[in-house]
Write a protein that holds these residues in place. Sequence first.
Motif, PDB file in Angstrom:
ATOM      1  N   LYS A   5       0.837  -0.970   0.247  1.00 13.01           N
ATOM      2  CA  LYS A   5      -0.047   0.052   0.127  1.00 13.01           C
ATOM      3  C   LYS A   5       0.880   1.273   0.011  1.00 13.01           C
ATOM      4  O   LYS A   5       0.601   2.018  -0.472  1.00 13.01           O
ATOM      5  CB  LYS A   5      -1.046  -0.008   1.194  1.00 13.01           C
ATOM      6  N   ALA A   6       1.833   0.951   0.822  1.00 10.05           N
ATOM      7  CA  ALA A   6       3.016   2.370   0.914  1.00 10.05           C
ATOM      8  C   ALA A   6       3.322   2.763  -0.538  1.00 10.05           C
ATOM      9  O   ALA A   6       3.462   3.774  -0.949  1.00 10.05           O
ATOM     10  CB  ALA A   6       4.002   2.154   1.700  1.00 10.05           C
ATOM     11  N   ASN A   7       3.861   1.436  -1.268  1.00  5.68           N
ATOM     12  CA  ASN A   7       4.359   1.600  -2.551  1.00  5.68           C
ATOM     13  C   ASN A   7       3.422   2.234  -3.398  1.00  5.68           C
ATOM     14  O   ASN A   7       3.664   3.132  -4.394  1.00  5.68           O
ATOM     15  CB  ASN A   7       4.894   0.117  -3.075  1.00  5.68           C
ATOM     16  N   GLN A   8       2.159   1.550  -3.455  1.00  6.59           N
ATOM     17  CA  GLN A   8       1.127   2.189  -4.423  1.00  6.59           C
ATOM     18  C   GLN A   8       0.734   3.782  -4.457  1.00  6.59           C
ATOM     19  O   GLN A   8       0.305   4.325  -5.354  1.00  6.59           O
ATOM     20  CB  GLN A   8      -0.408   1.583  -4.063  1.00  6.59           C
ATOM     21  N   LYS A   9       0.952   3.941  -2.828  1.00  6.19           N
ATOM     22  CA  LYS A   9       0.442   5.356  -2.644  1.00  6.19           C
ATOM     23  C   LYS A   9       1.614   6.297  -2.434  1.00  6.19           C
ATOM     24  O   LYS A   9       1.267   7.369  -2.072  1.00  6.19           O
ATOM     25  CB  LYS A   9      -0.413   5.388  -1.382  1.00  6.19           C
ATOM     26  N   ASN A  10       2.756   6.032  -2.916  1.00  9.84           N
ATOM     27  CA  ASN A  10       4.050   6.928  -2.586  1.00  9.84           C
ATOM     28  C   ASN A  10       4.168   7.302  -1.286  1.00  9.84           C
ATOM     29  O   ASN A  10       4.399   8.265  -1.083  1.00  9.84           O
ATOM     30  CB  ASN A  10       3.919   7.957  -3.860  1.00  9.84           C
ATOM     31  N   ILE A  11       3.986   6.435  -0.337  1.00 11.99           N
ATOM     32  CA  ILE A  11       4.107   7.095   1.121  1.00 11.99           C
ATOM     33  C   ILE A  11       5.447   6.447   1.552  1.00 11.99           C
ATOM     34  O   ILE A  11       5.975   5.285   1.678  1.00 11.99           O
ATOM     35  CB  ILE A  11       3.116   6.275   1.940  1.00 11.99           C
ATOM     36  N   PRO A  12       6.442   7.404   2.029  1.00  7.33           N
ATOM     37  CA  PRO A  12       7.827   6.984   2.414  1.00  7.33           C
ATOM     38  C   PRO A  12       7.549   6.205   3.706  1.00  7.33           C
ATOM     39  O   PRO A  12       6.721   6.314   4.451  1.00  7.33           O
ATOM     40  CB  PRO A  12       8.393   8.471   2.828  1.00  7.33           C
ATOM     41  N   LEU A  13       8.522   5.155   3.814  1.00  3.57           N
ATOM     42  CA  LEU A  13       8.347   4.261   5.055  1.00  3.57           C
ATOM     43  C   LEU A  13       8.446   5.108   6.394  1.00  3.57           C
ATOM     44  O   LEU A  13       7.788   4.666   7.305  1.00  3.57           O
ATOM     45  CB  LEU A  13       9.352   2.998   4.855  1.00  3.57           C
ATOM     46  N   ASP A  14       9.104   6.293   6.178  1.00  4.28           N
ATOM     47  CA  ASP A  14       9.180   7.008   7.614  1.00  4.28           C
ATOM     48  C   ASP A  14       8.050   7.765   7.913  1.00  4.28           C
ATOM     49  O   ASP A  14       7.826   8.493   8.920  1.00  4.28           O
ATOM     50  CB  ASP A  14      10.481   7.734   7.603  1.00  4.28           C
ATOM     51  N   LEU A  52       4.705   6.471   7.265  1.00  5.90           N
ATOM     52  CA  LEU A  52       3.703   5.243   7.705  1.00  5.90           C
ATOM     53  C   LEU A  52       2.722   5.648   8.787  1.00  5.90           C
ATOM     54  O   LEU A  52       1.553   5.780   8.478  1.00  5.90           O
ATOM     55  CB  LEU A  52       4.275   3.848   7.857  1.00  5.90           C
ATOM     56  N   GLU A  53       3.346   5.863   9.808  1.00  4.65           N
ATOM     57  CA  GLU A  53       2.605   6.371  11.035  1.00  4.65           C
ATOM     58  C   GLU A  53       1.513   7.336  10.669  1.00  4.65           C
ATOM     59  O   GLU A  53       0.308   7.116  11.210  1.00  4.65           O
ATOM     60  CB  GLU A  53       3.335   6.673  11.938  1.00  4.65           C
ATOM     61  N   SER A  54       1.788   8.490  10.064  1.00  4.99           N
ATOM     62  CA  SER A  54       0.649   9.310   9.889  1.00  4.99           C
ATOM     63  C   SER A  54       0.081   9.468   8.405  1.00  4.99           C
ATOM     64  O   SER A  54      -0.994   9.848   8.517  1.00  4.99           O
ATOM     65  CB  SER A  54       1.414  11.012   9.807  1.00  4.99           C
ATOM     66  N   GLU A  55       0.524   8.482   7.687  1.00  6.02           N
ATOM     67  CA  GLU A  55       0.056   8.772   6.224  1.00  6.02           C
ATOM     68  C   GLU A  55      -0.951   7.119   6.004  1.00  6.02           C
ATOM     69  O   GLU A  55      -1.607   7.145   5.345  1.00  6.02           O
ATOM     70  CB  GLU A  55       1.031   8.644   5.234  1.00  6.02           C
ATOM     71  N   LEU A  56      -0.672   6.212   6.750  1.00  4.77           N
ATOM     72  CA  LEU A  56      -1.482   4.850   6.531  1.00  4.77           C
ATOM     73  C   LEU A  56      -2.496   4.546   7.525  1.00  4.77           C
ATOM     74  O   LEU A  56      -1.689   4.449   8.856  1.00  4.77           O
ATOM     75  CB  LEU A  56      -0.606   3.826   6.542  1.00  4.77           C
ATOM     76  N   GLN A  57      -3.609   4.879   7.633  1.00  3.12           N
ATOM     77  CA  GLN A  57      -4.632   4.972   8.565  1.00  3.12           C
ATOM     78  C   GLN A  57      -5.197   3.424   9.053  1.00  3.12           C
ATOM     79  O   GLN A  57      -5.836   3.555   9.959  1.00  3.12           O
ATOM     80  CB  GLN A  57      -5.839   5.841   7.824  1.00  3.12           C
TER      81      GLN A  57
END
Length: 214
Positions: free
Chosen positions: A54-63, A65-70
């Motif tokens: 999901k991080a990859n799909q949504k271009n979310i940097p791994l650092d 994740l806490e704030s961007e992956l709900q």
Amino acid sequence: MRHWDEFLAPYKQAVEELKVKLRGMRSQFELGEEHSPIEFVTGRVKPIASILDKANQKNIPLDQLESELQDIAGVRMMCQFVDDIKRVVSILRMRKDFRIIEEKDYISYKKPSGYRSYHMVIEYPVQTINGEKKILAEIQIRTLAMNFWATIEHSLNYKYKGHFPKEIQMRLKRASEAAFRLDEEMSLIREEIQEAQAFFTKKKEQTNDHRENE
Ligand code: 0O2
Ligand code: 0O2
């Protein structure tokens, strides 16, 4: 791996706590001999592979994740009737043990896939040995019919990775409409169903009392 265990620990704790708390709502309704708007509650921590996907799909940097992956922590509440969802939502809005960050009404506005559910993103404080840690969690509230459709569609998604053949896509849309009609039909005979369920519960209690007195 140790890093992931540490990262996921508060999410695991949150899911366990939320499951107990939200299942407790059901017991409270049962105590009051009132129809419970909650049928059952499940929960899970998102598997690492799904987090990375999901991080990859949504271009979310791994650092971030806490704030961007709900939905690293996810809890699901299943209801019998569509009206029960509104009741559950209003009870959740009154709770003091978490803060609601966002609500998404995919029931009034279903997703193009045919997906229907009510989502709440919450900020939940986890008590740790190093103090309080606030994490994001997602609560999905849906009827049994919505859950049936979403579960089947989700497992097909594993197979087709979101790229359904036209025929399957059409059948899933039709199944979603059928699930919607099922919910509507059940709402129309809701009182009848609830009376029957109350009668059945009373009878079961009387049988149990009778056995205990024997
Ligand atoms: P899959 O098929 O990959 O999804 P319990 O012992 O009863 O407290 P348990 O057995 O740990 O609970 O788990 P529970 O609560 O029955 O739920 C586990 C399954 O429900 C998971 O399946 C999830 O599919 C699904 N699930 C429950 N709640 C959520 C949620 O909020 N979000 C999402 N996305 N899924 C949820 P698996 O085993 O992970 O497999
Ligand atoms: P899982 O854990 O495998 O269920 P986006 O993917 O960008 O649309 P966003 O912003 O993360 O989603 O949030 P959204 O759409 O409010 O909620 C995402 C979750 O809702 C999904 O988690 C599913 O659990 C559920 N969901 C949303 N759309 C659908 C759908 O079309 N079909 C099914 N079966 N479930 C859906 P994940 O990440 O898919 O993961």
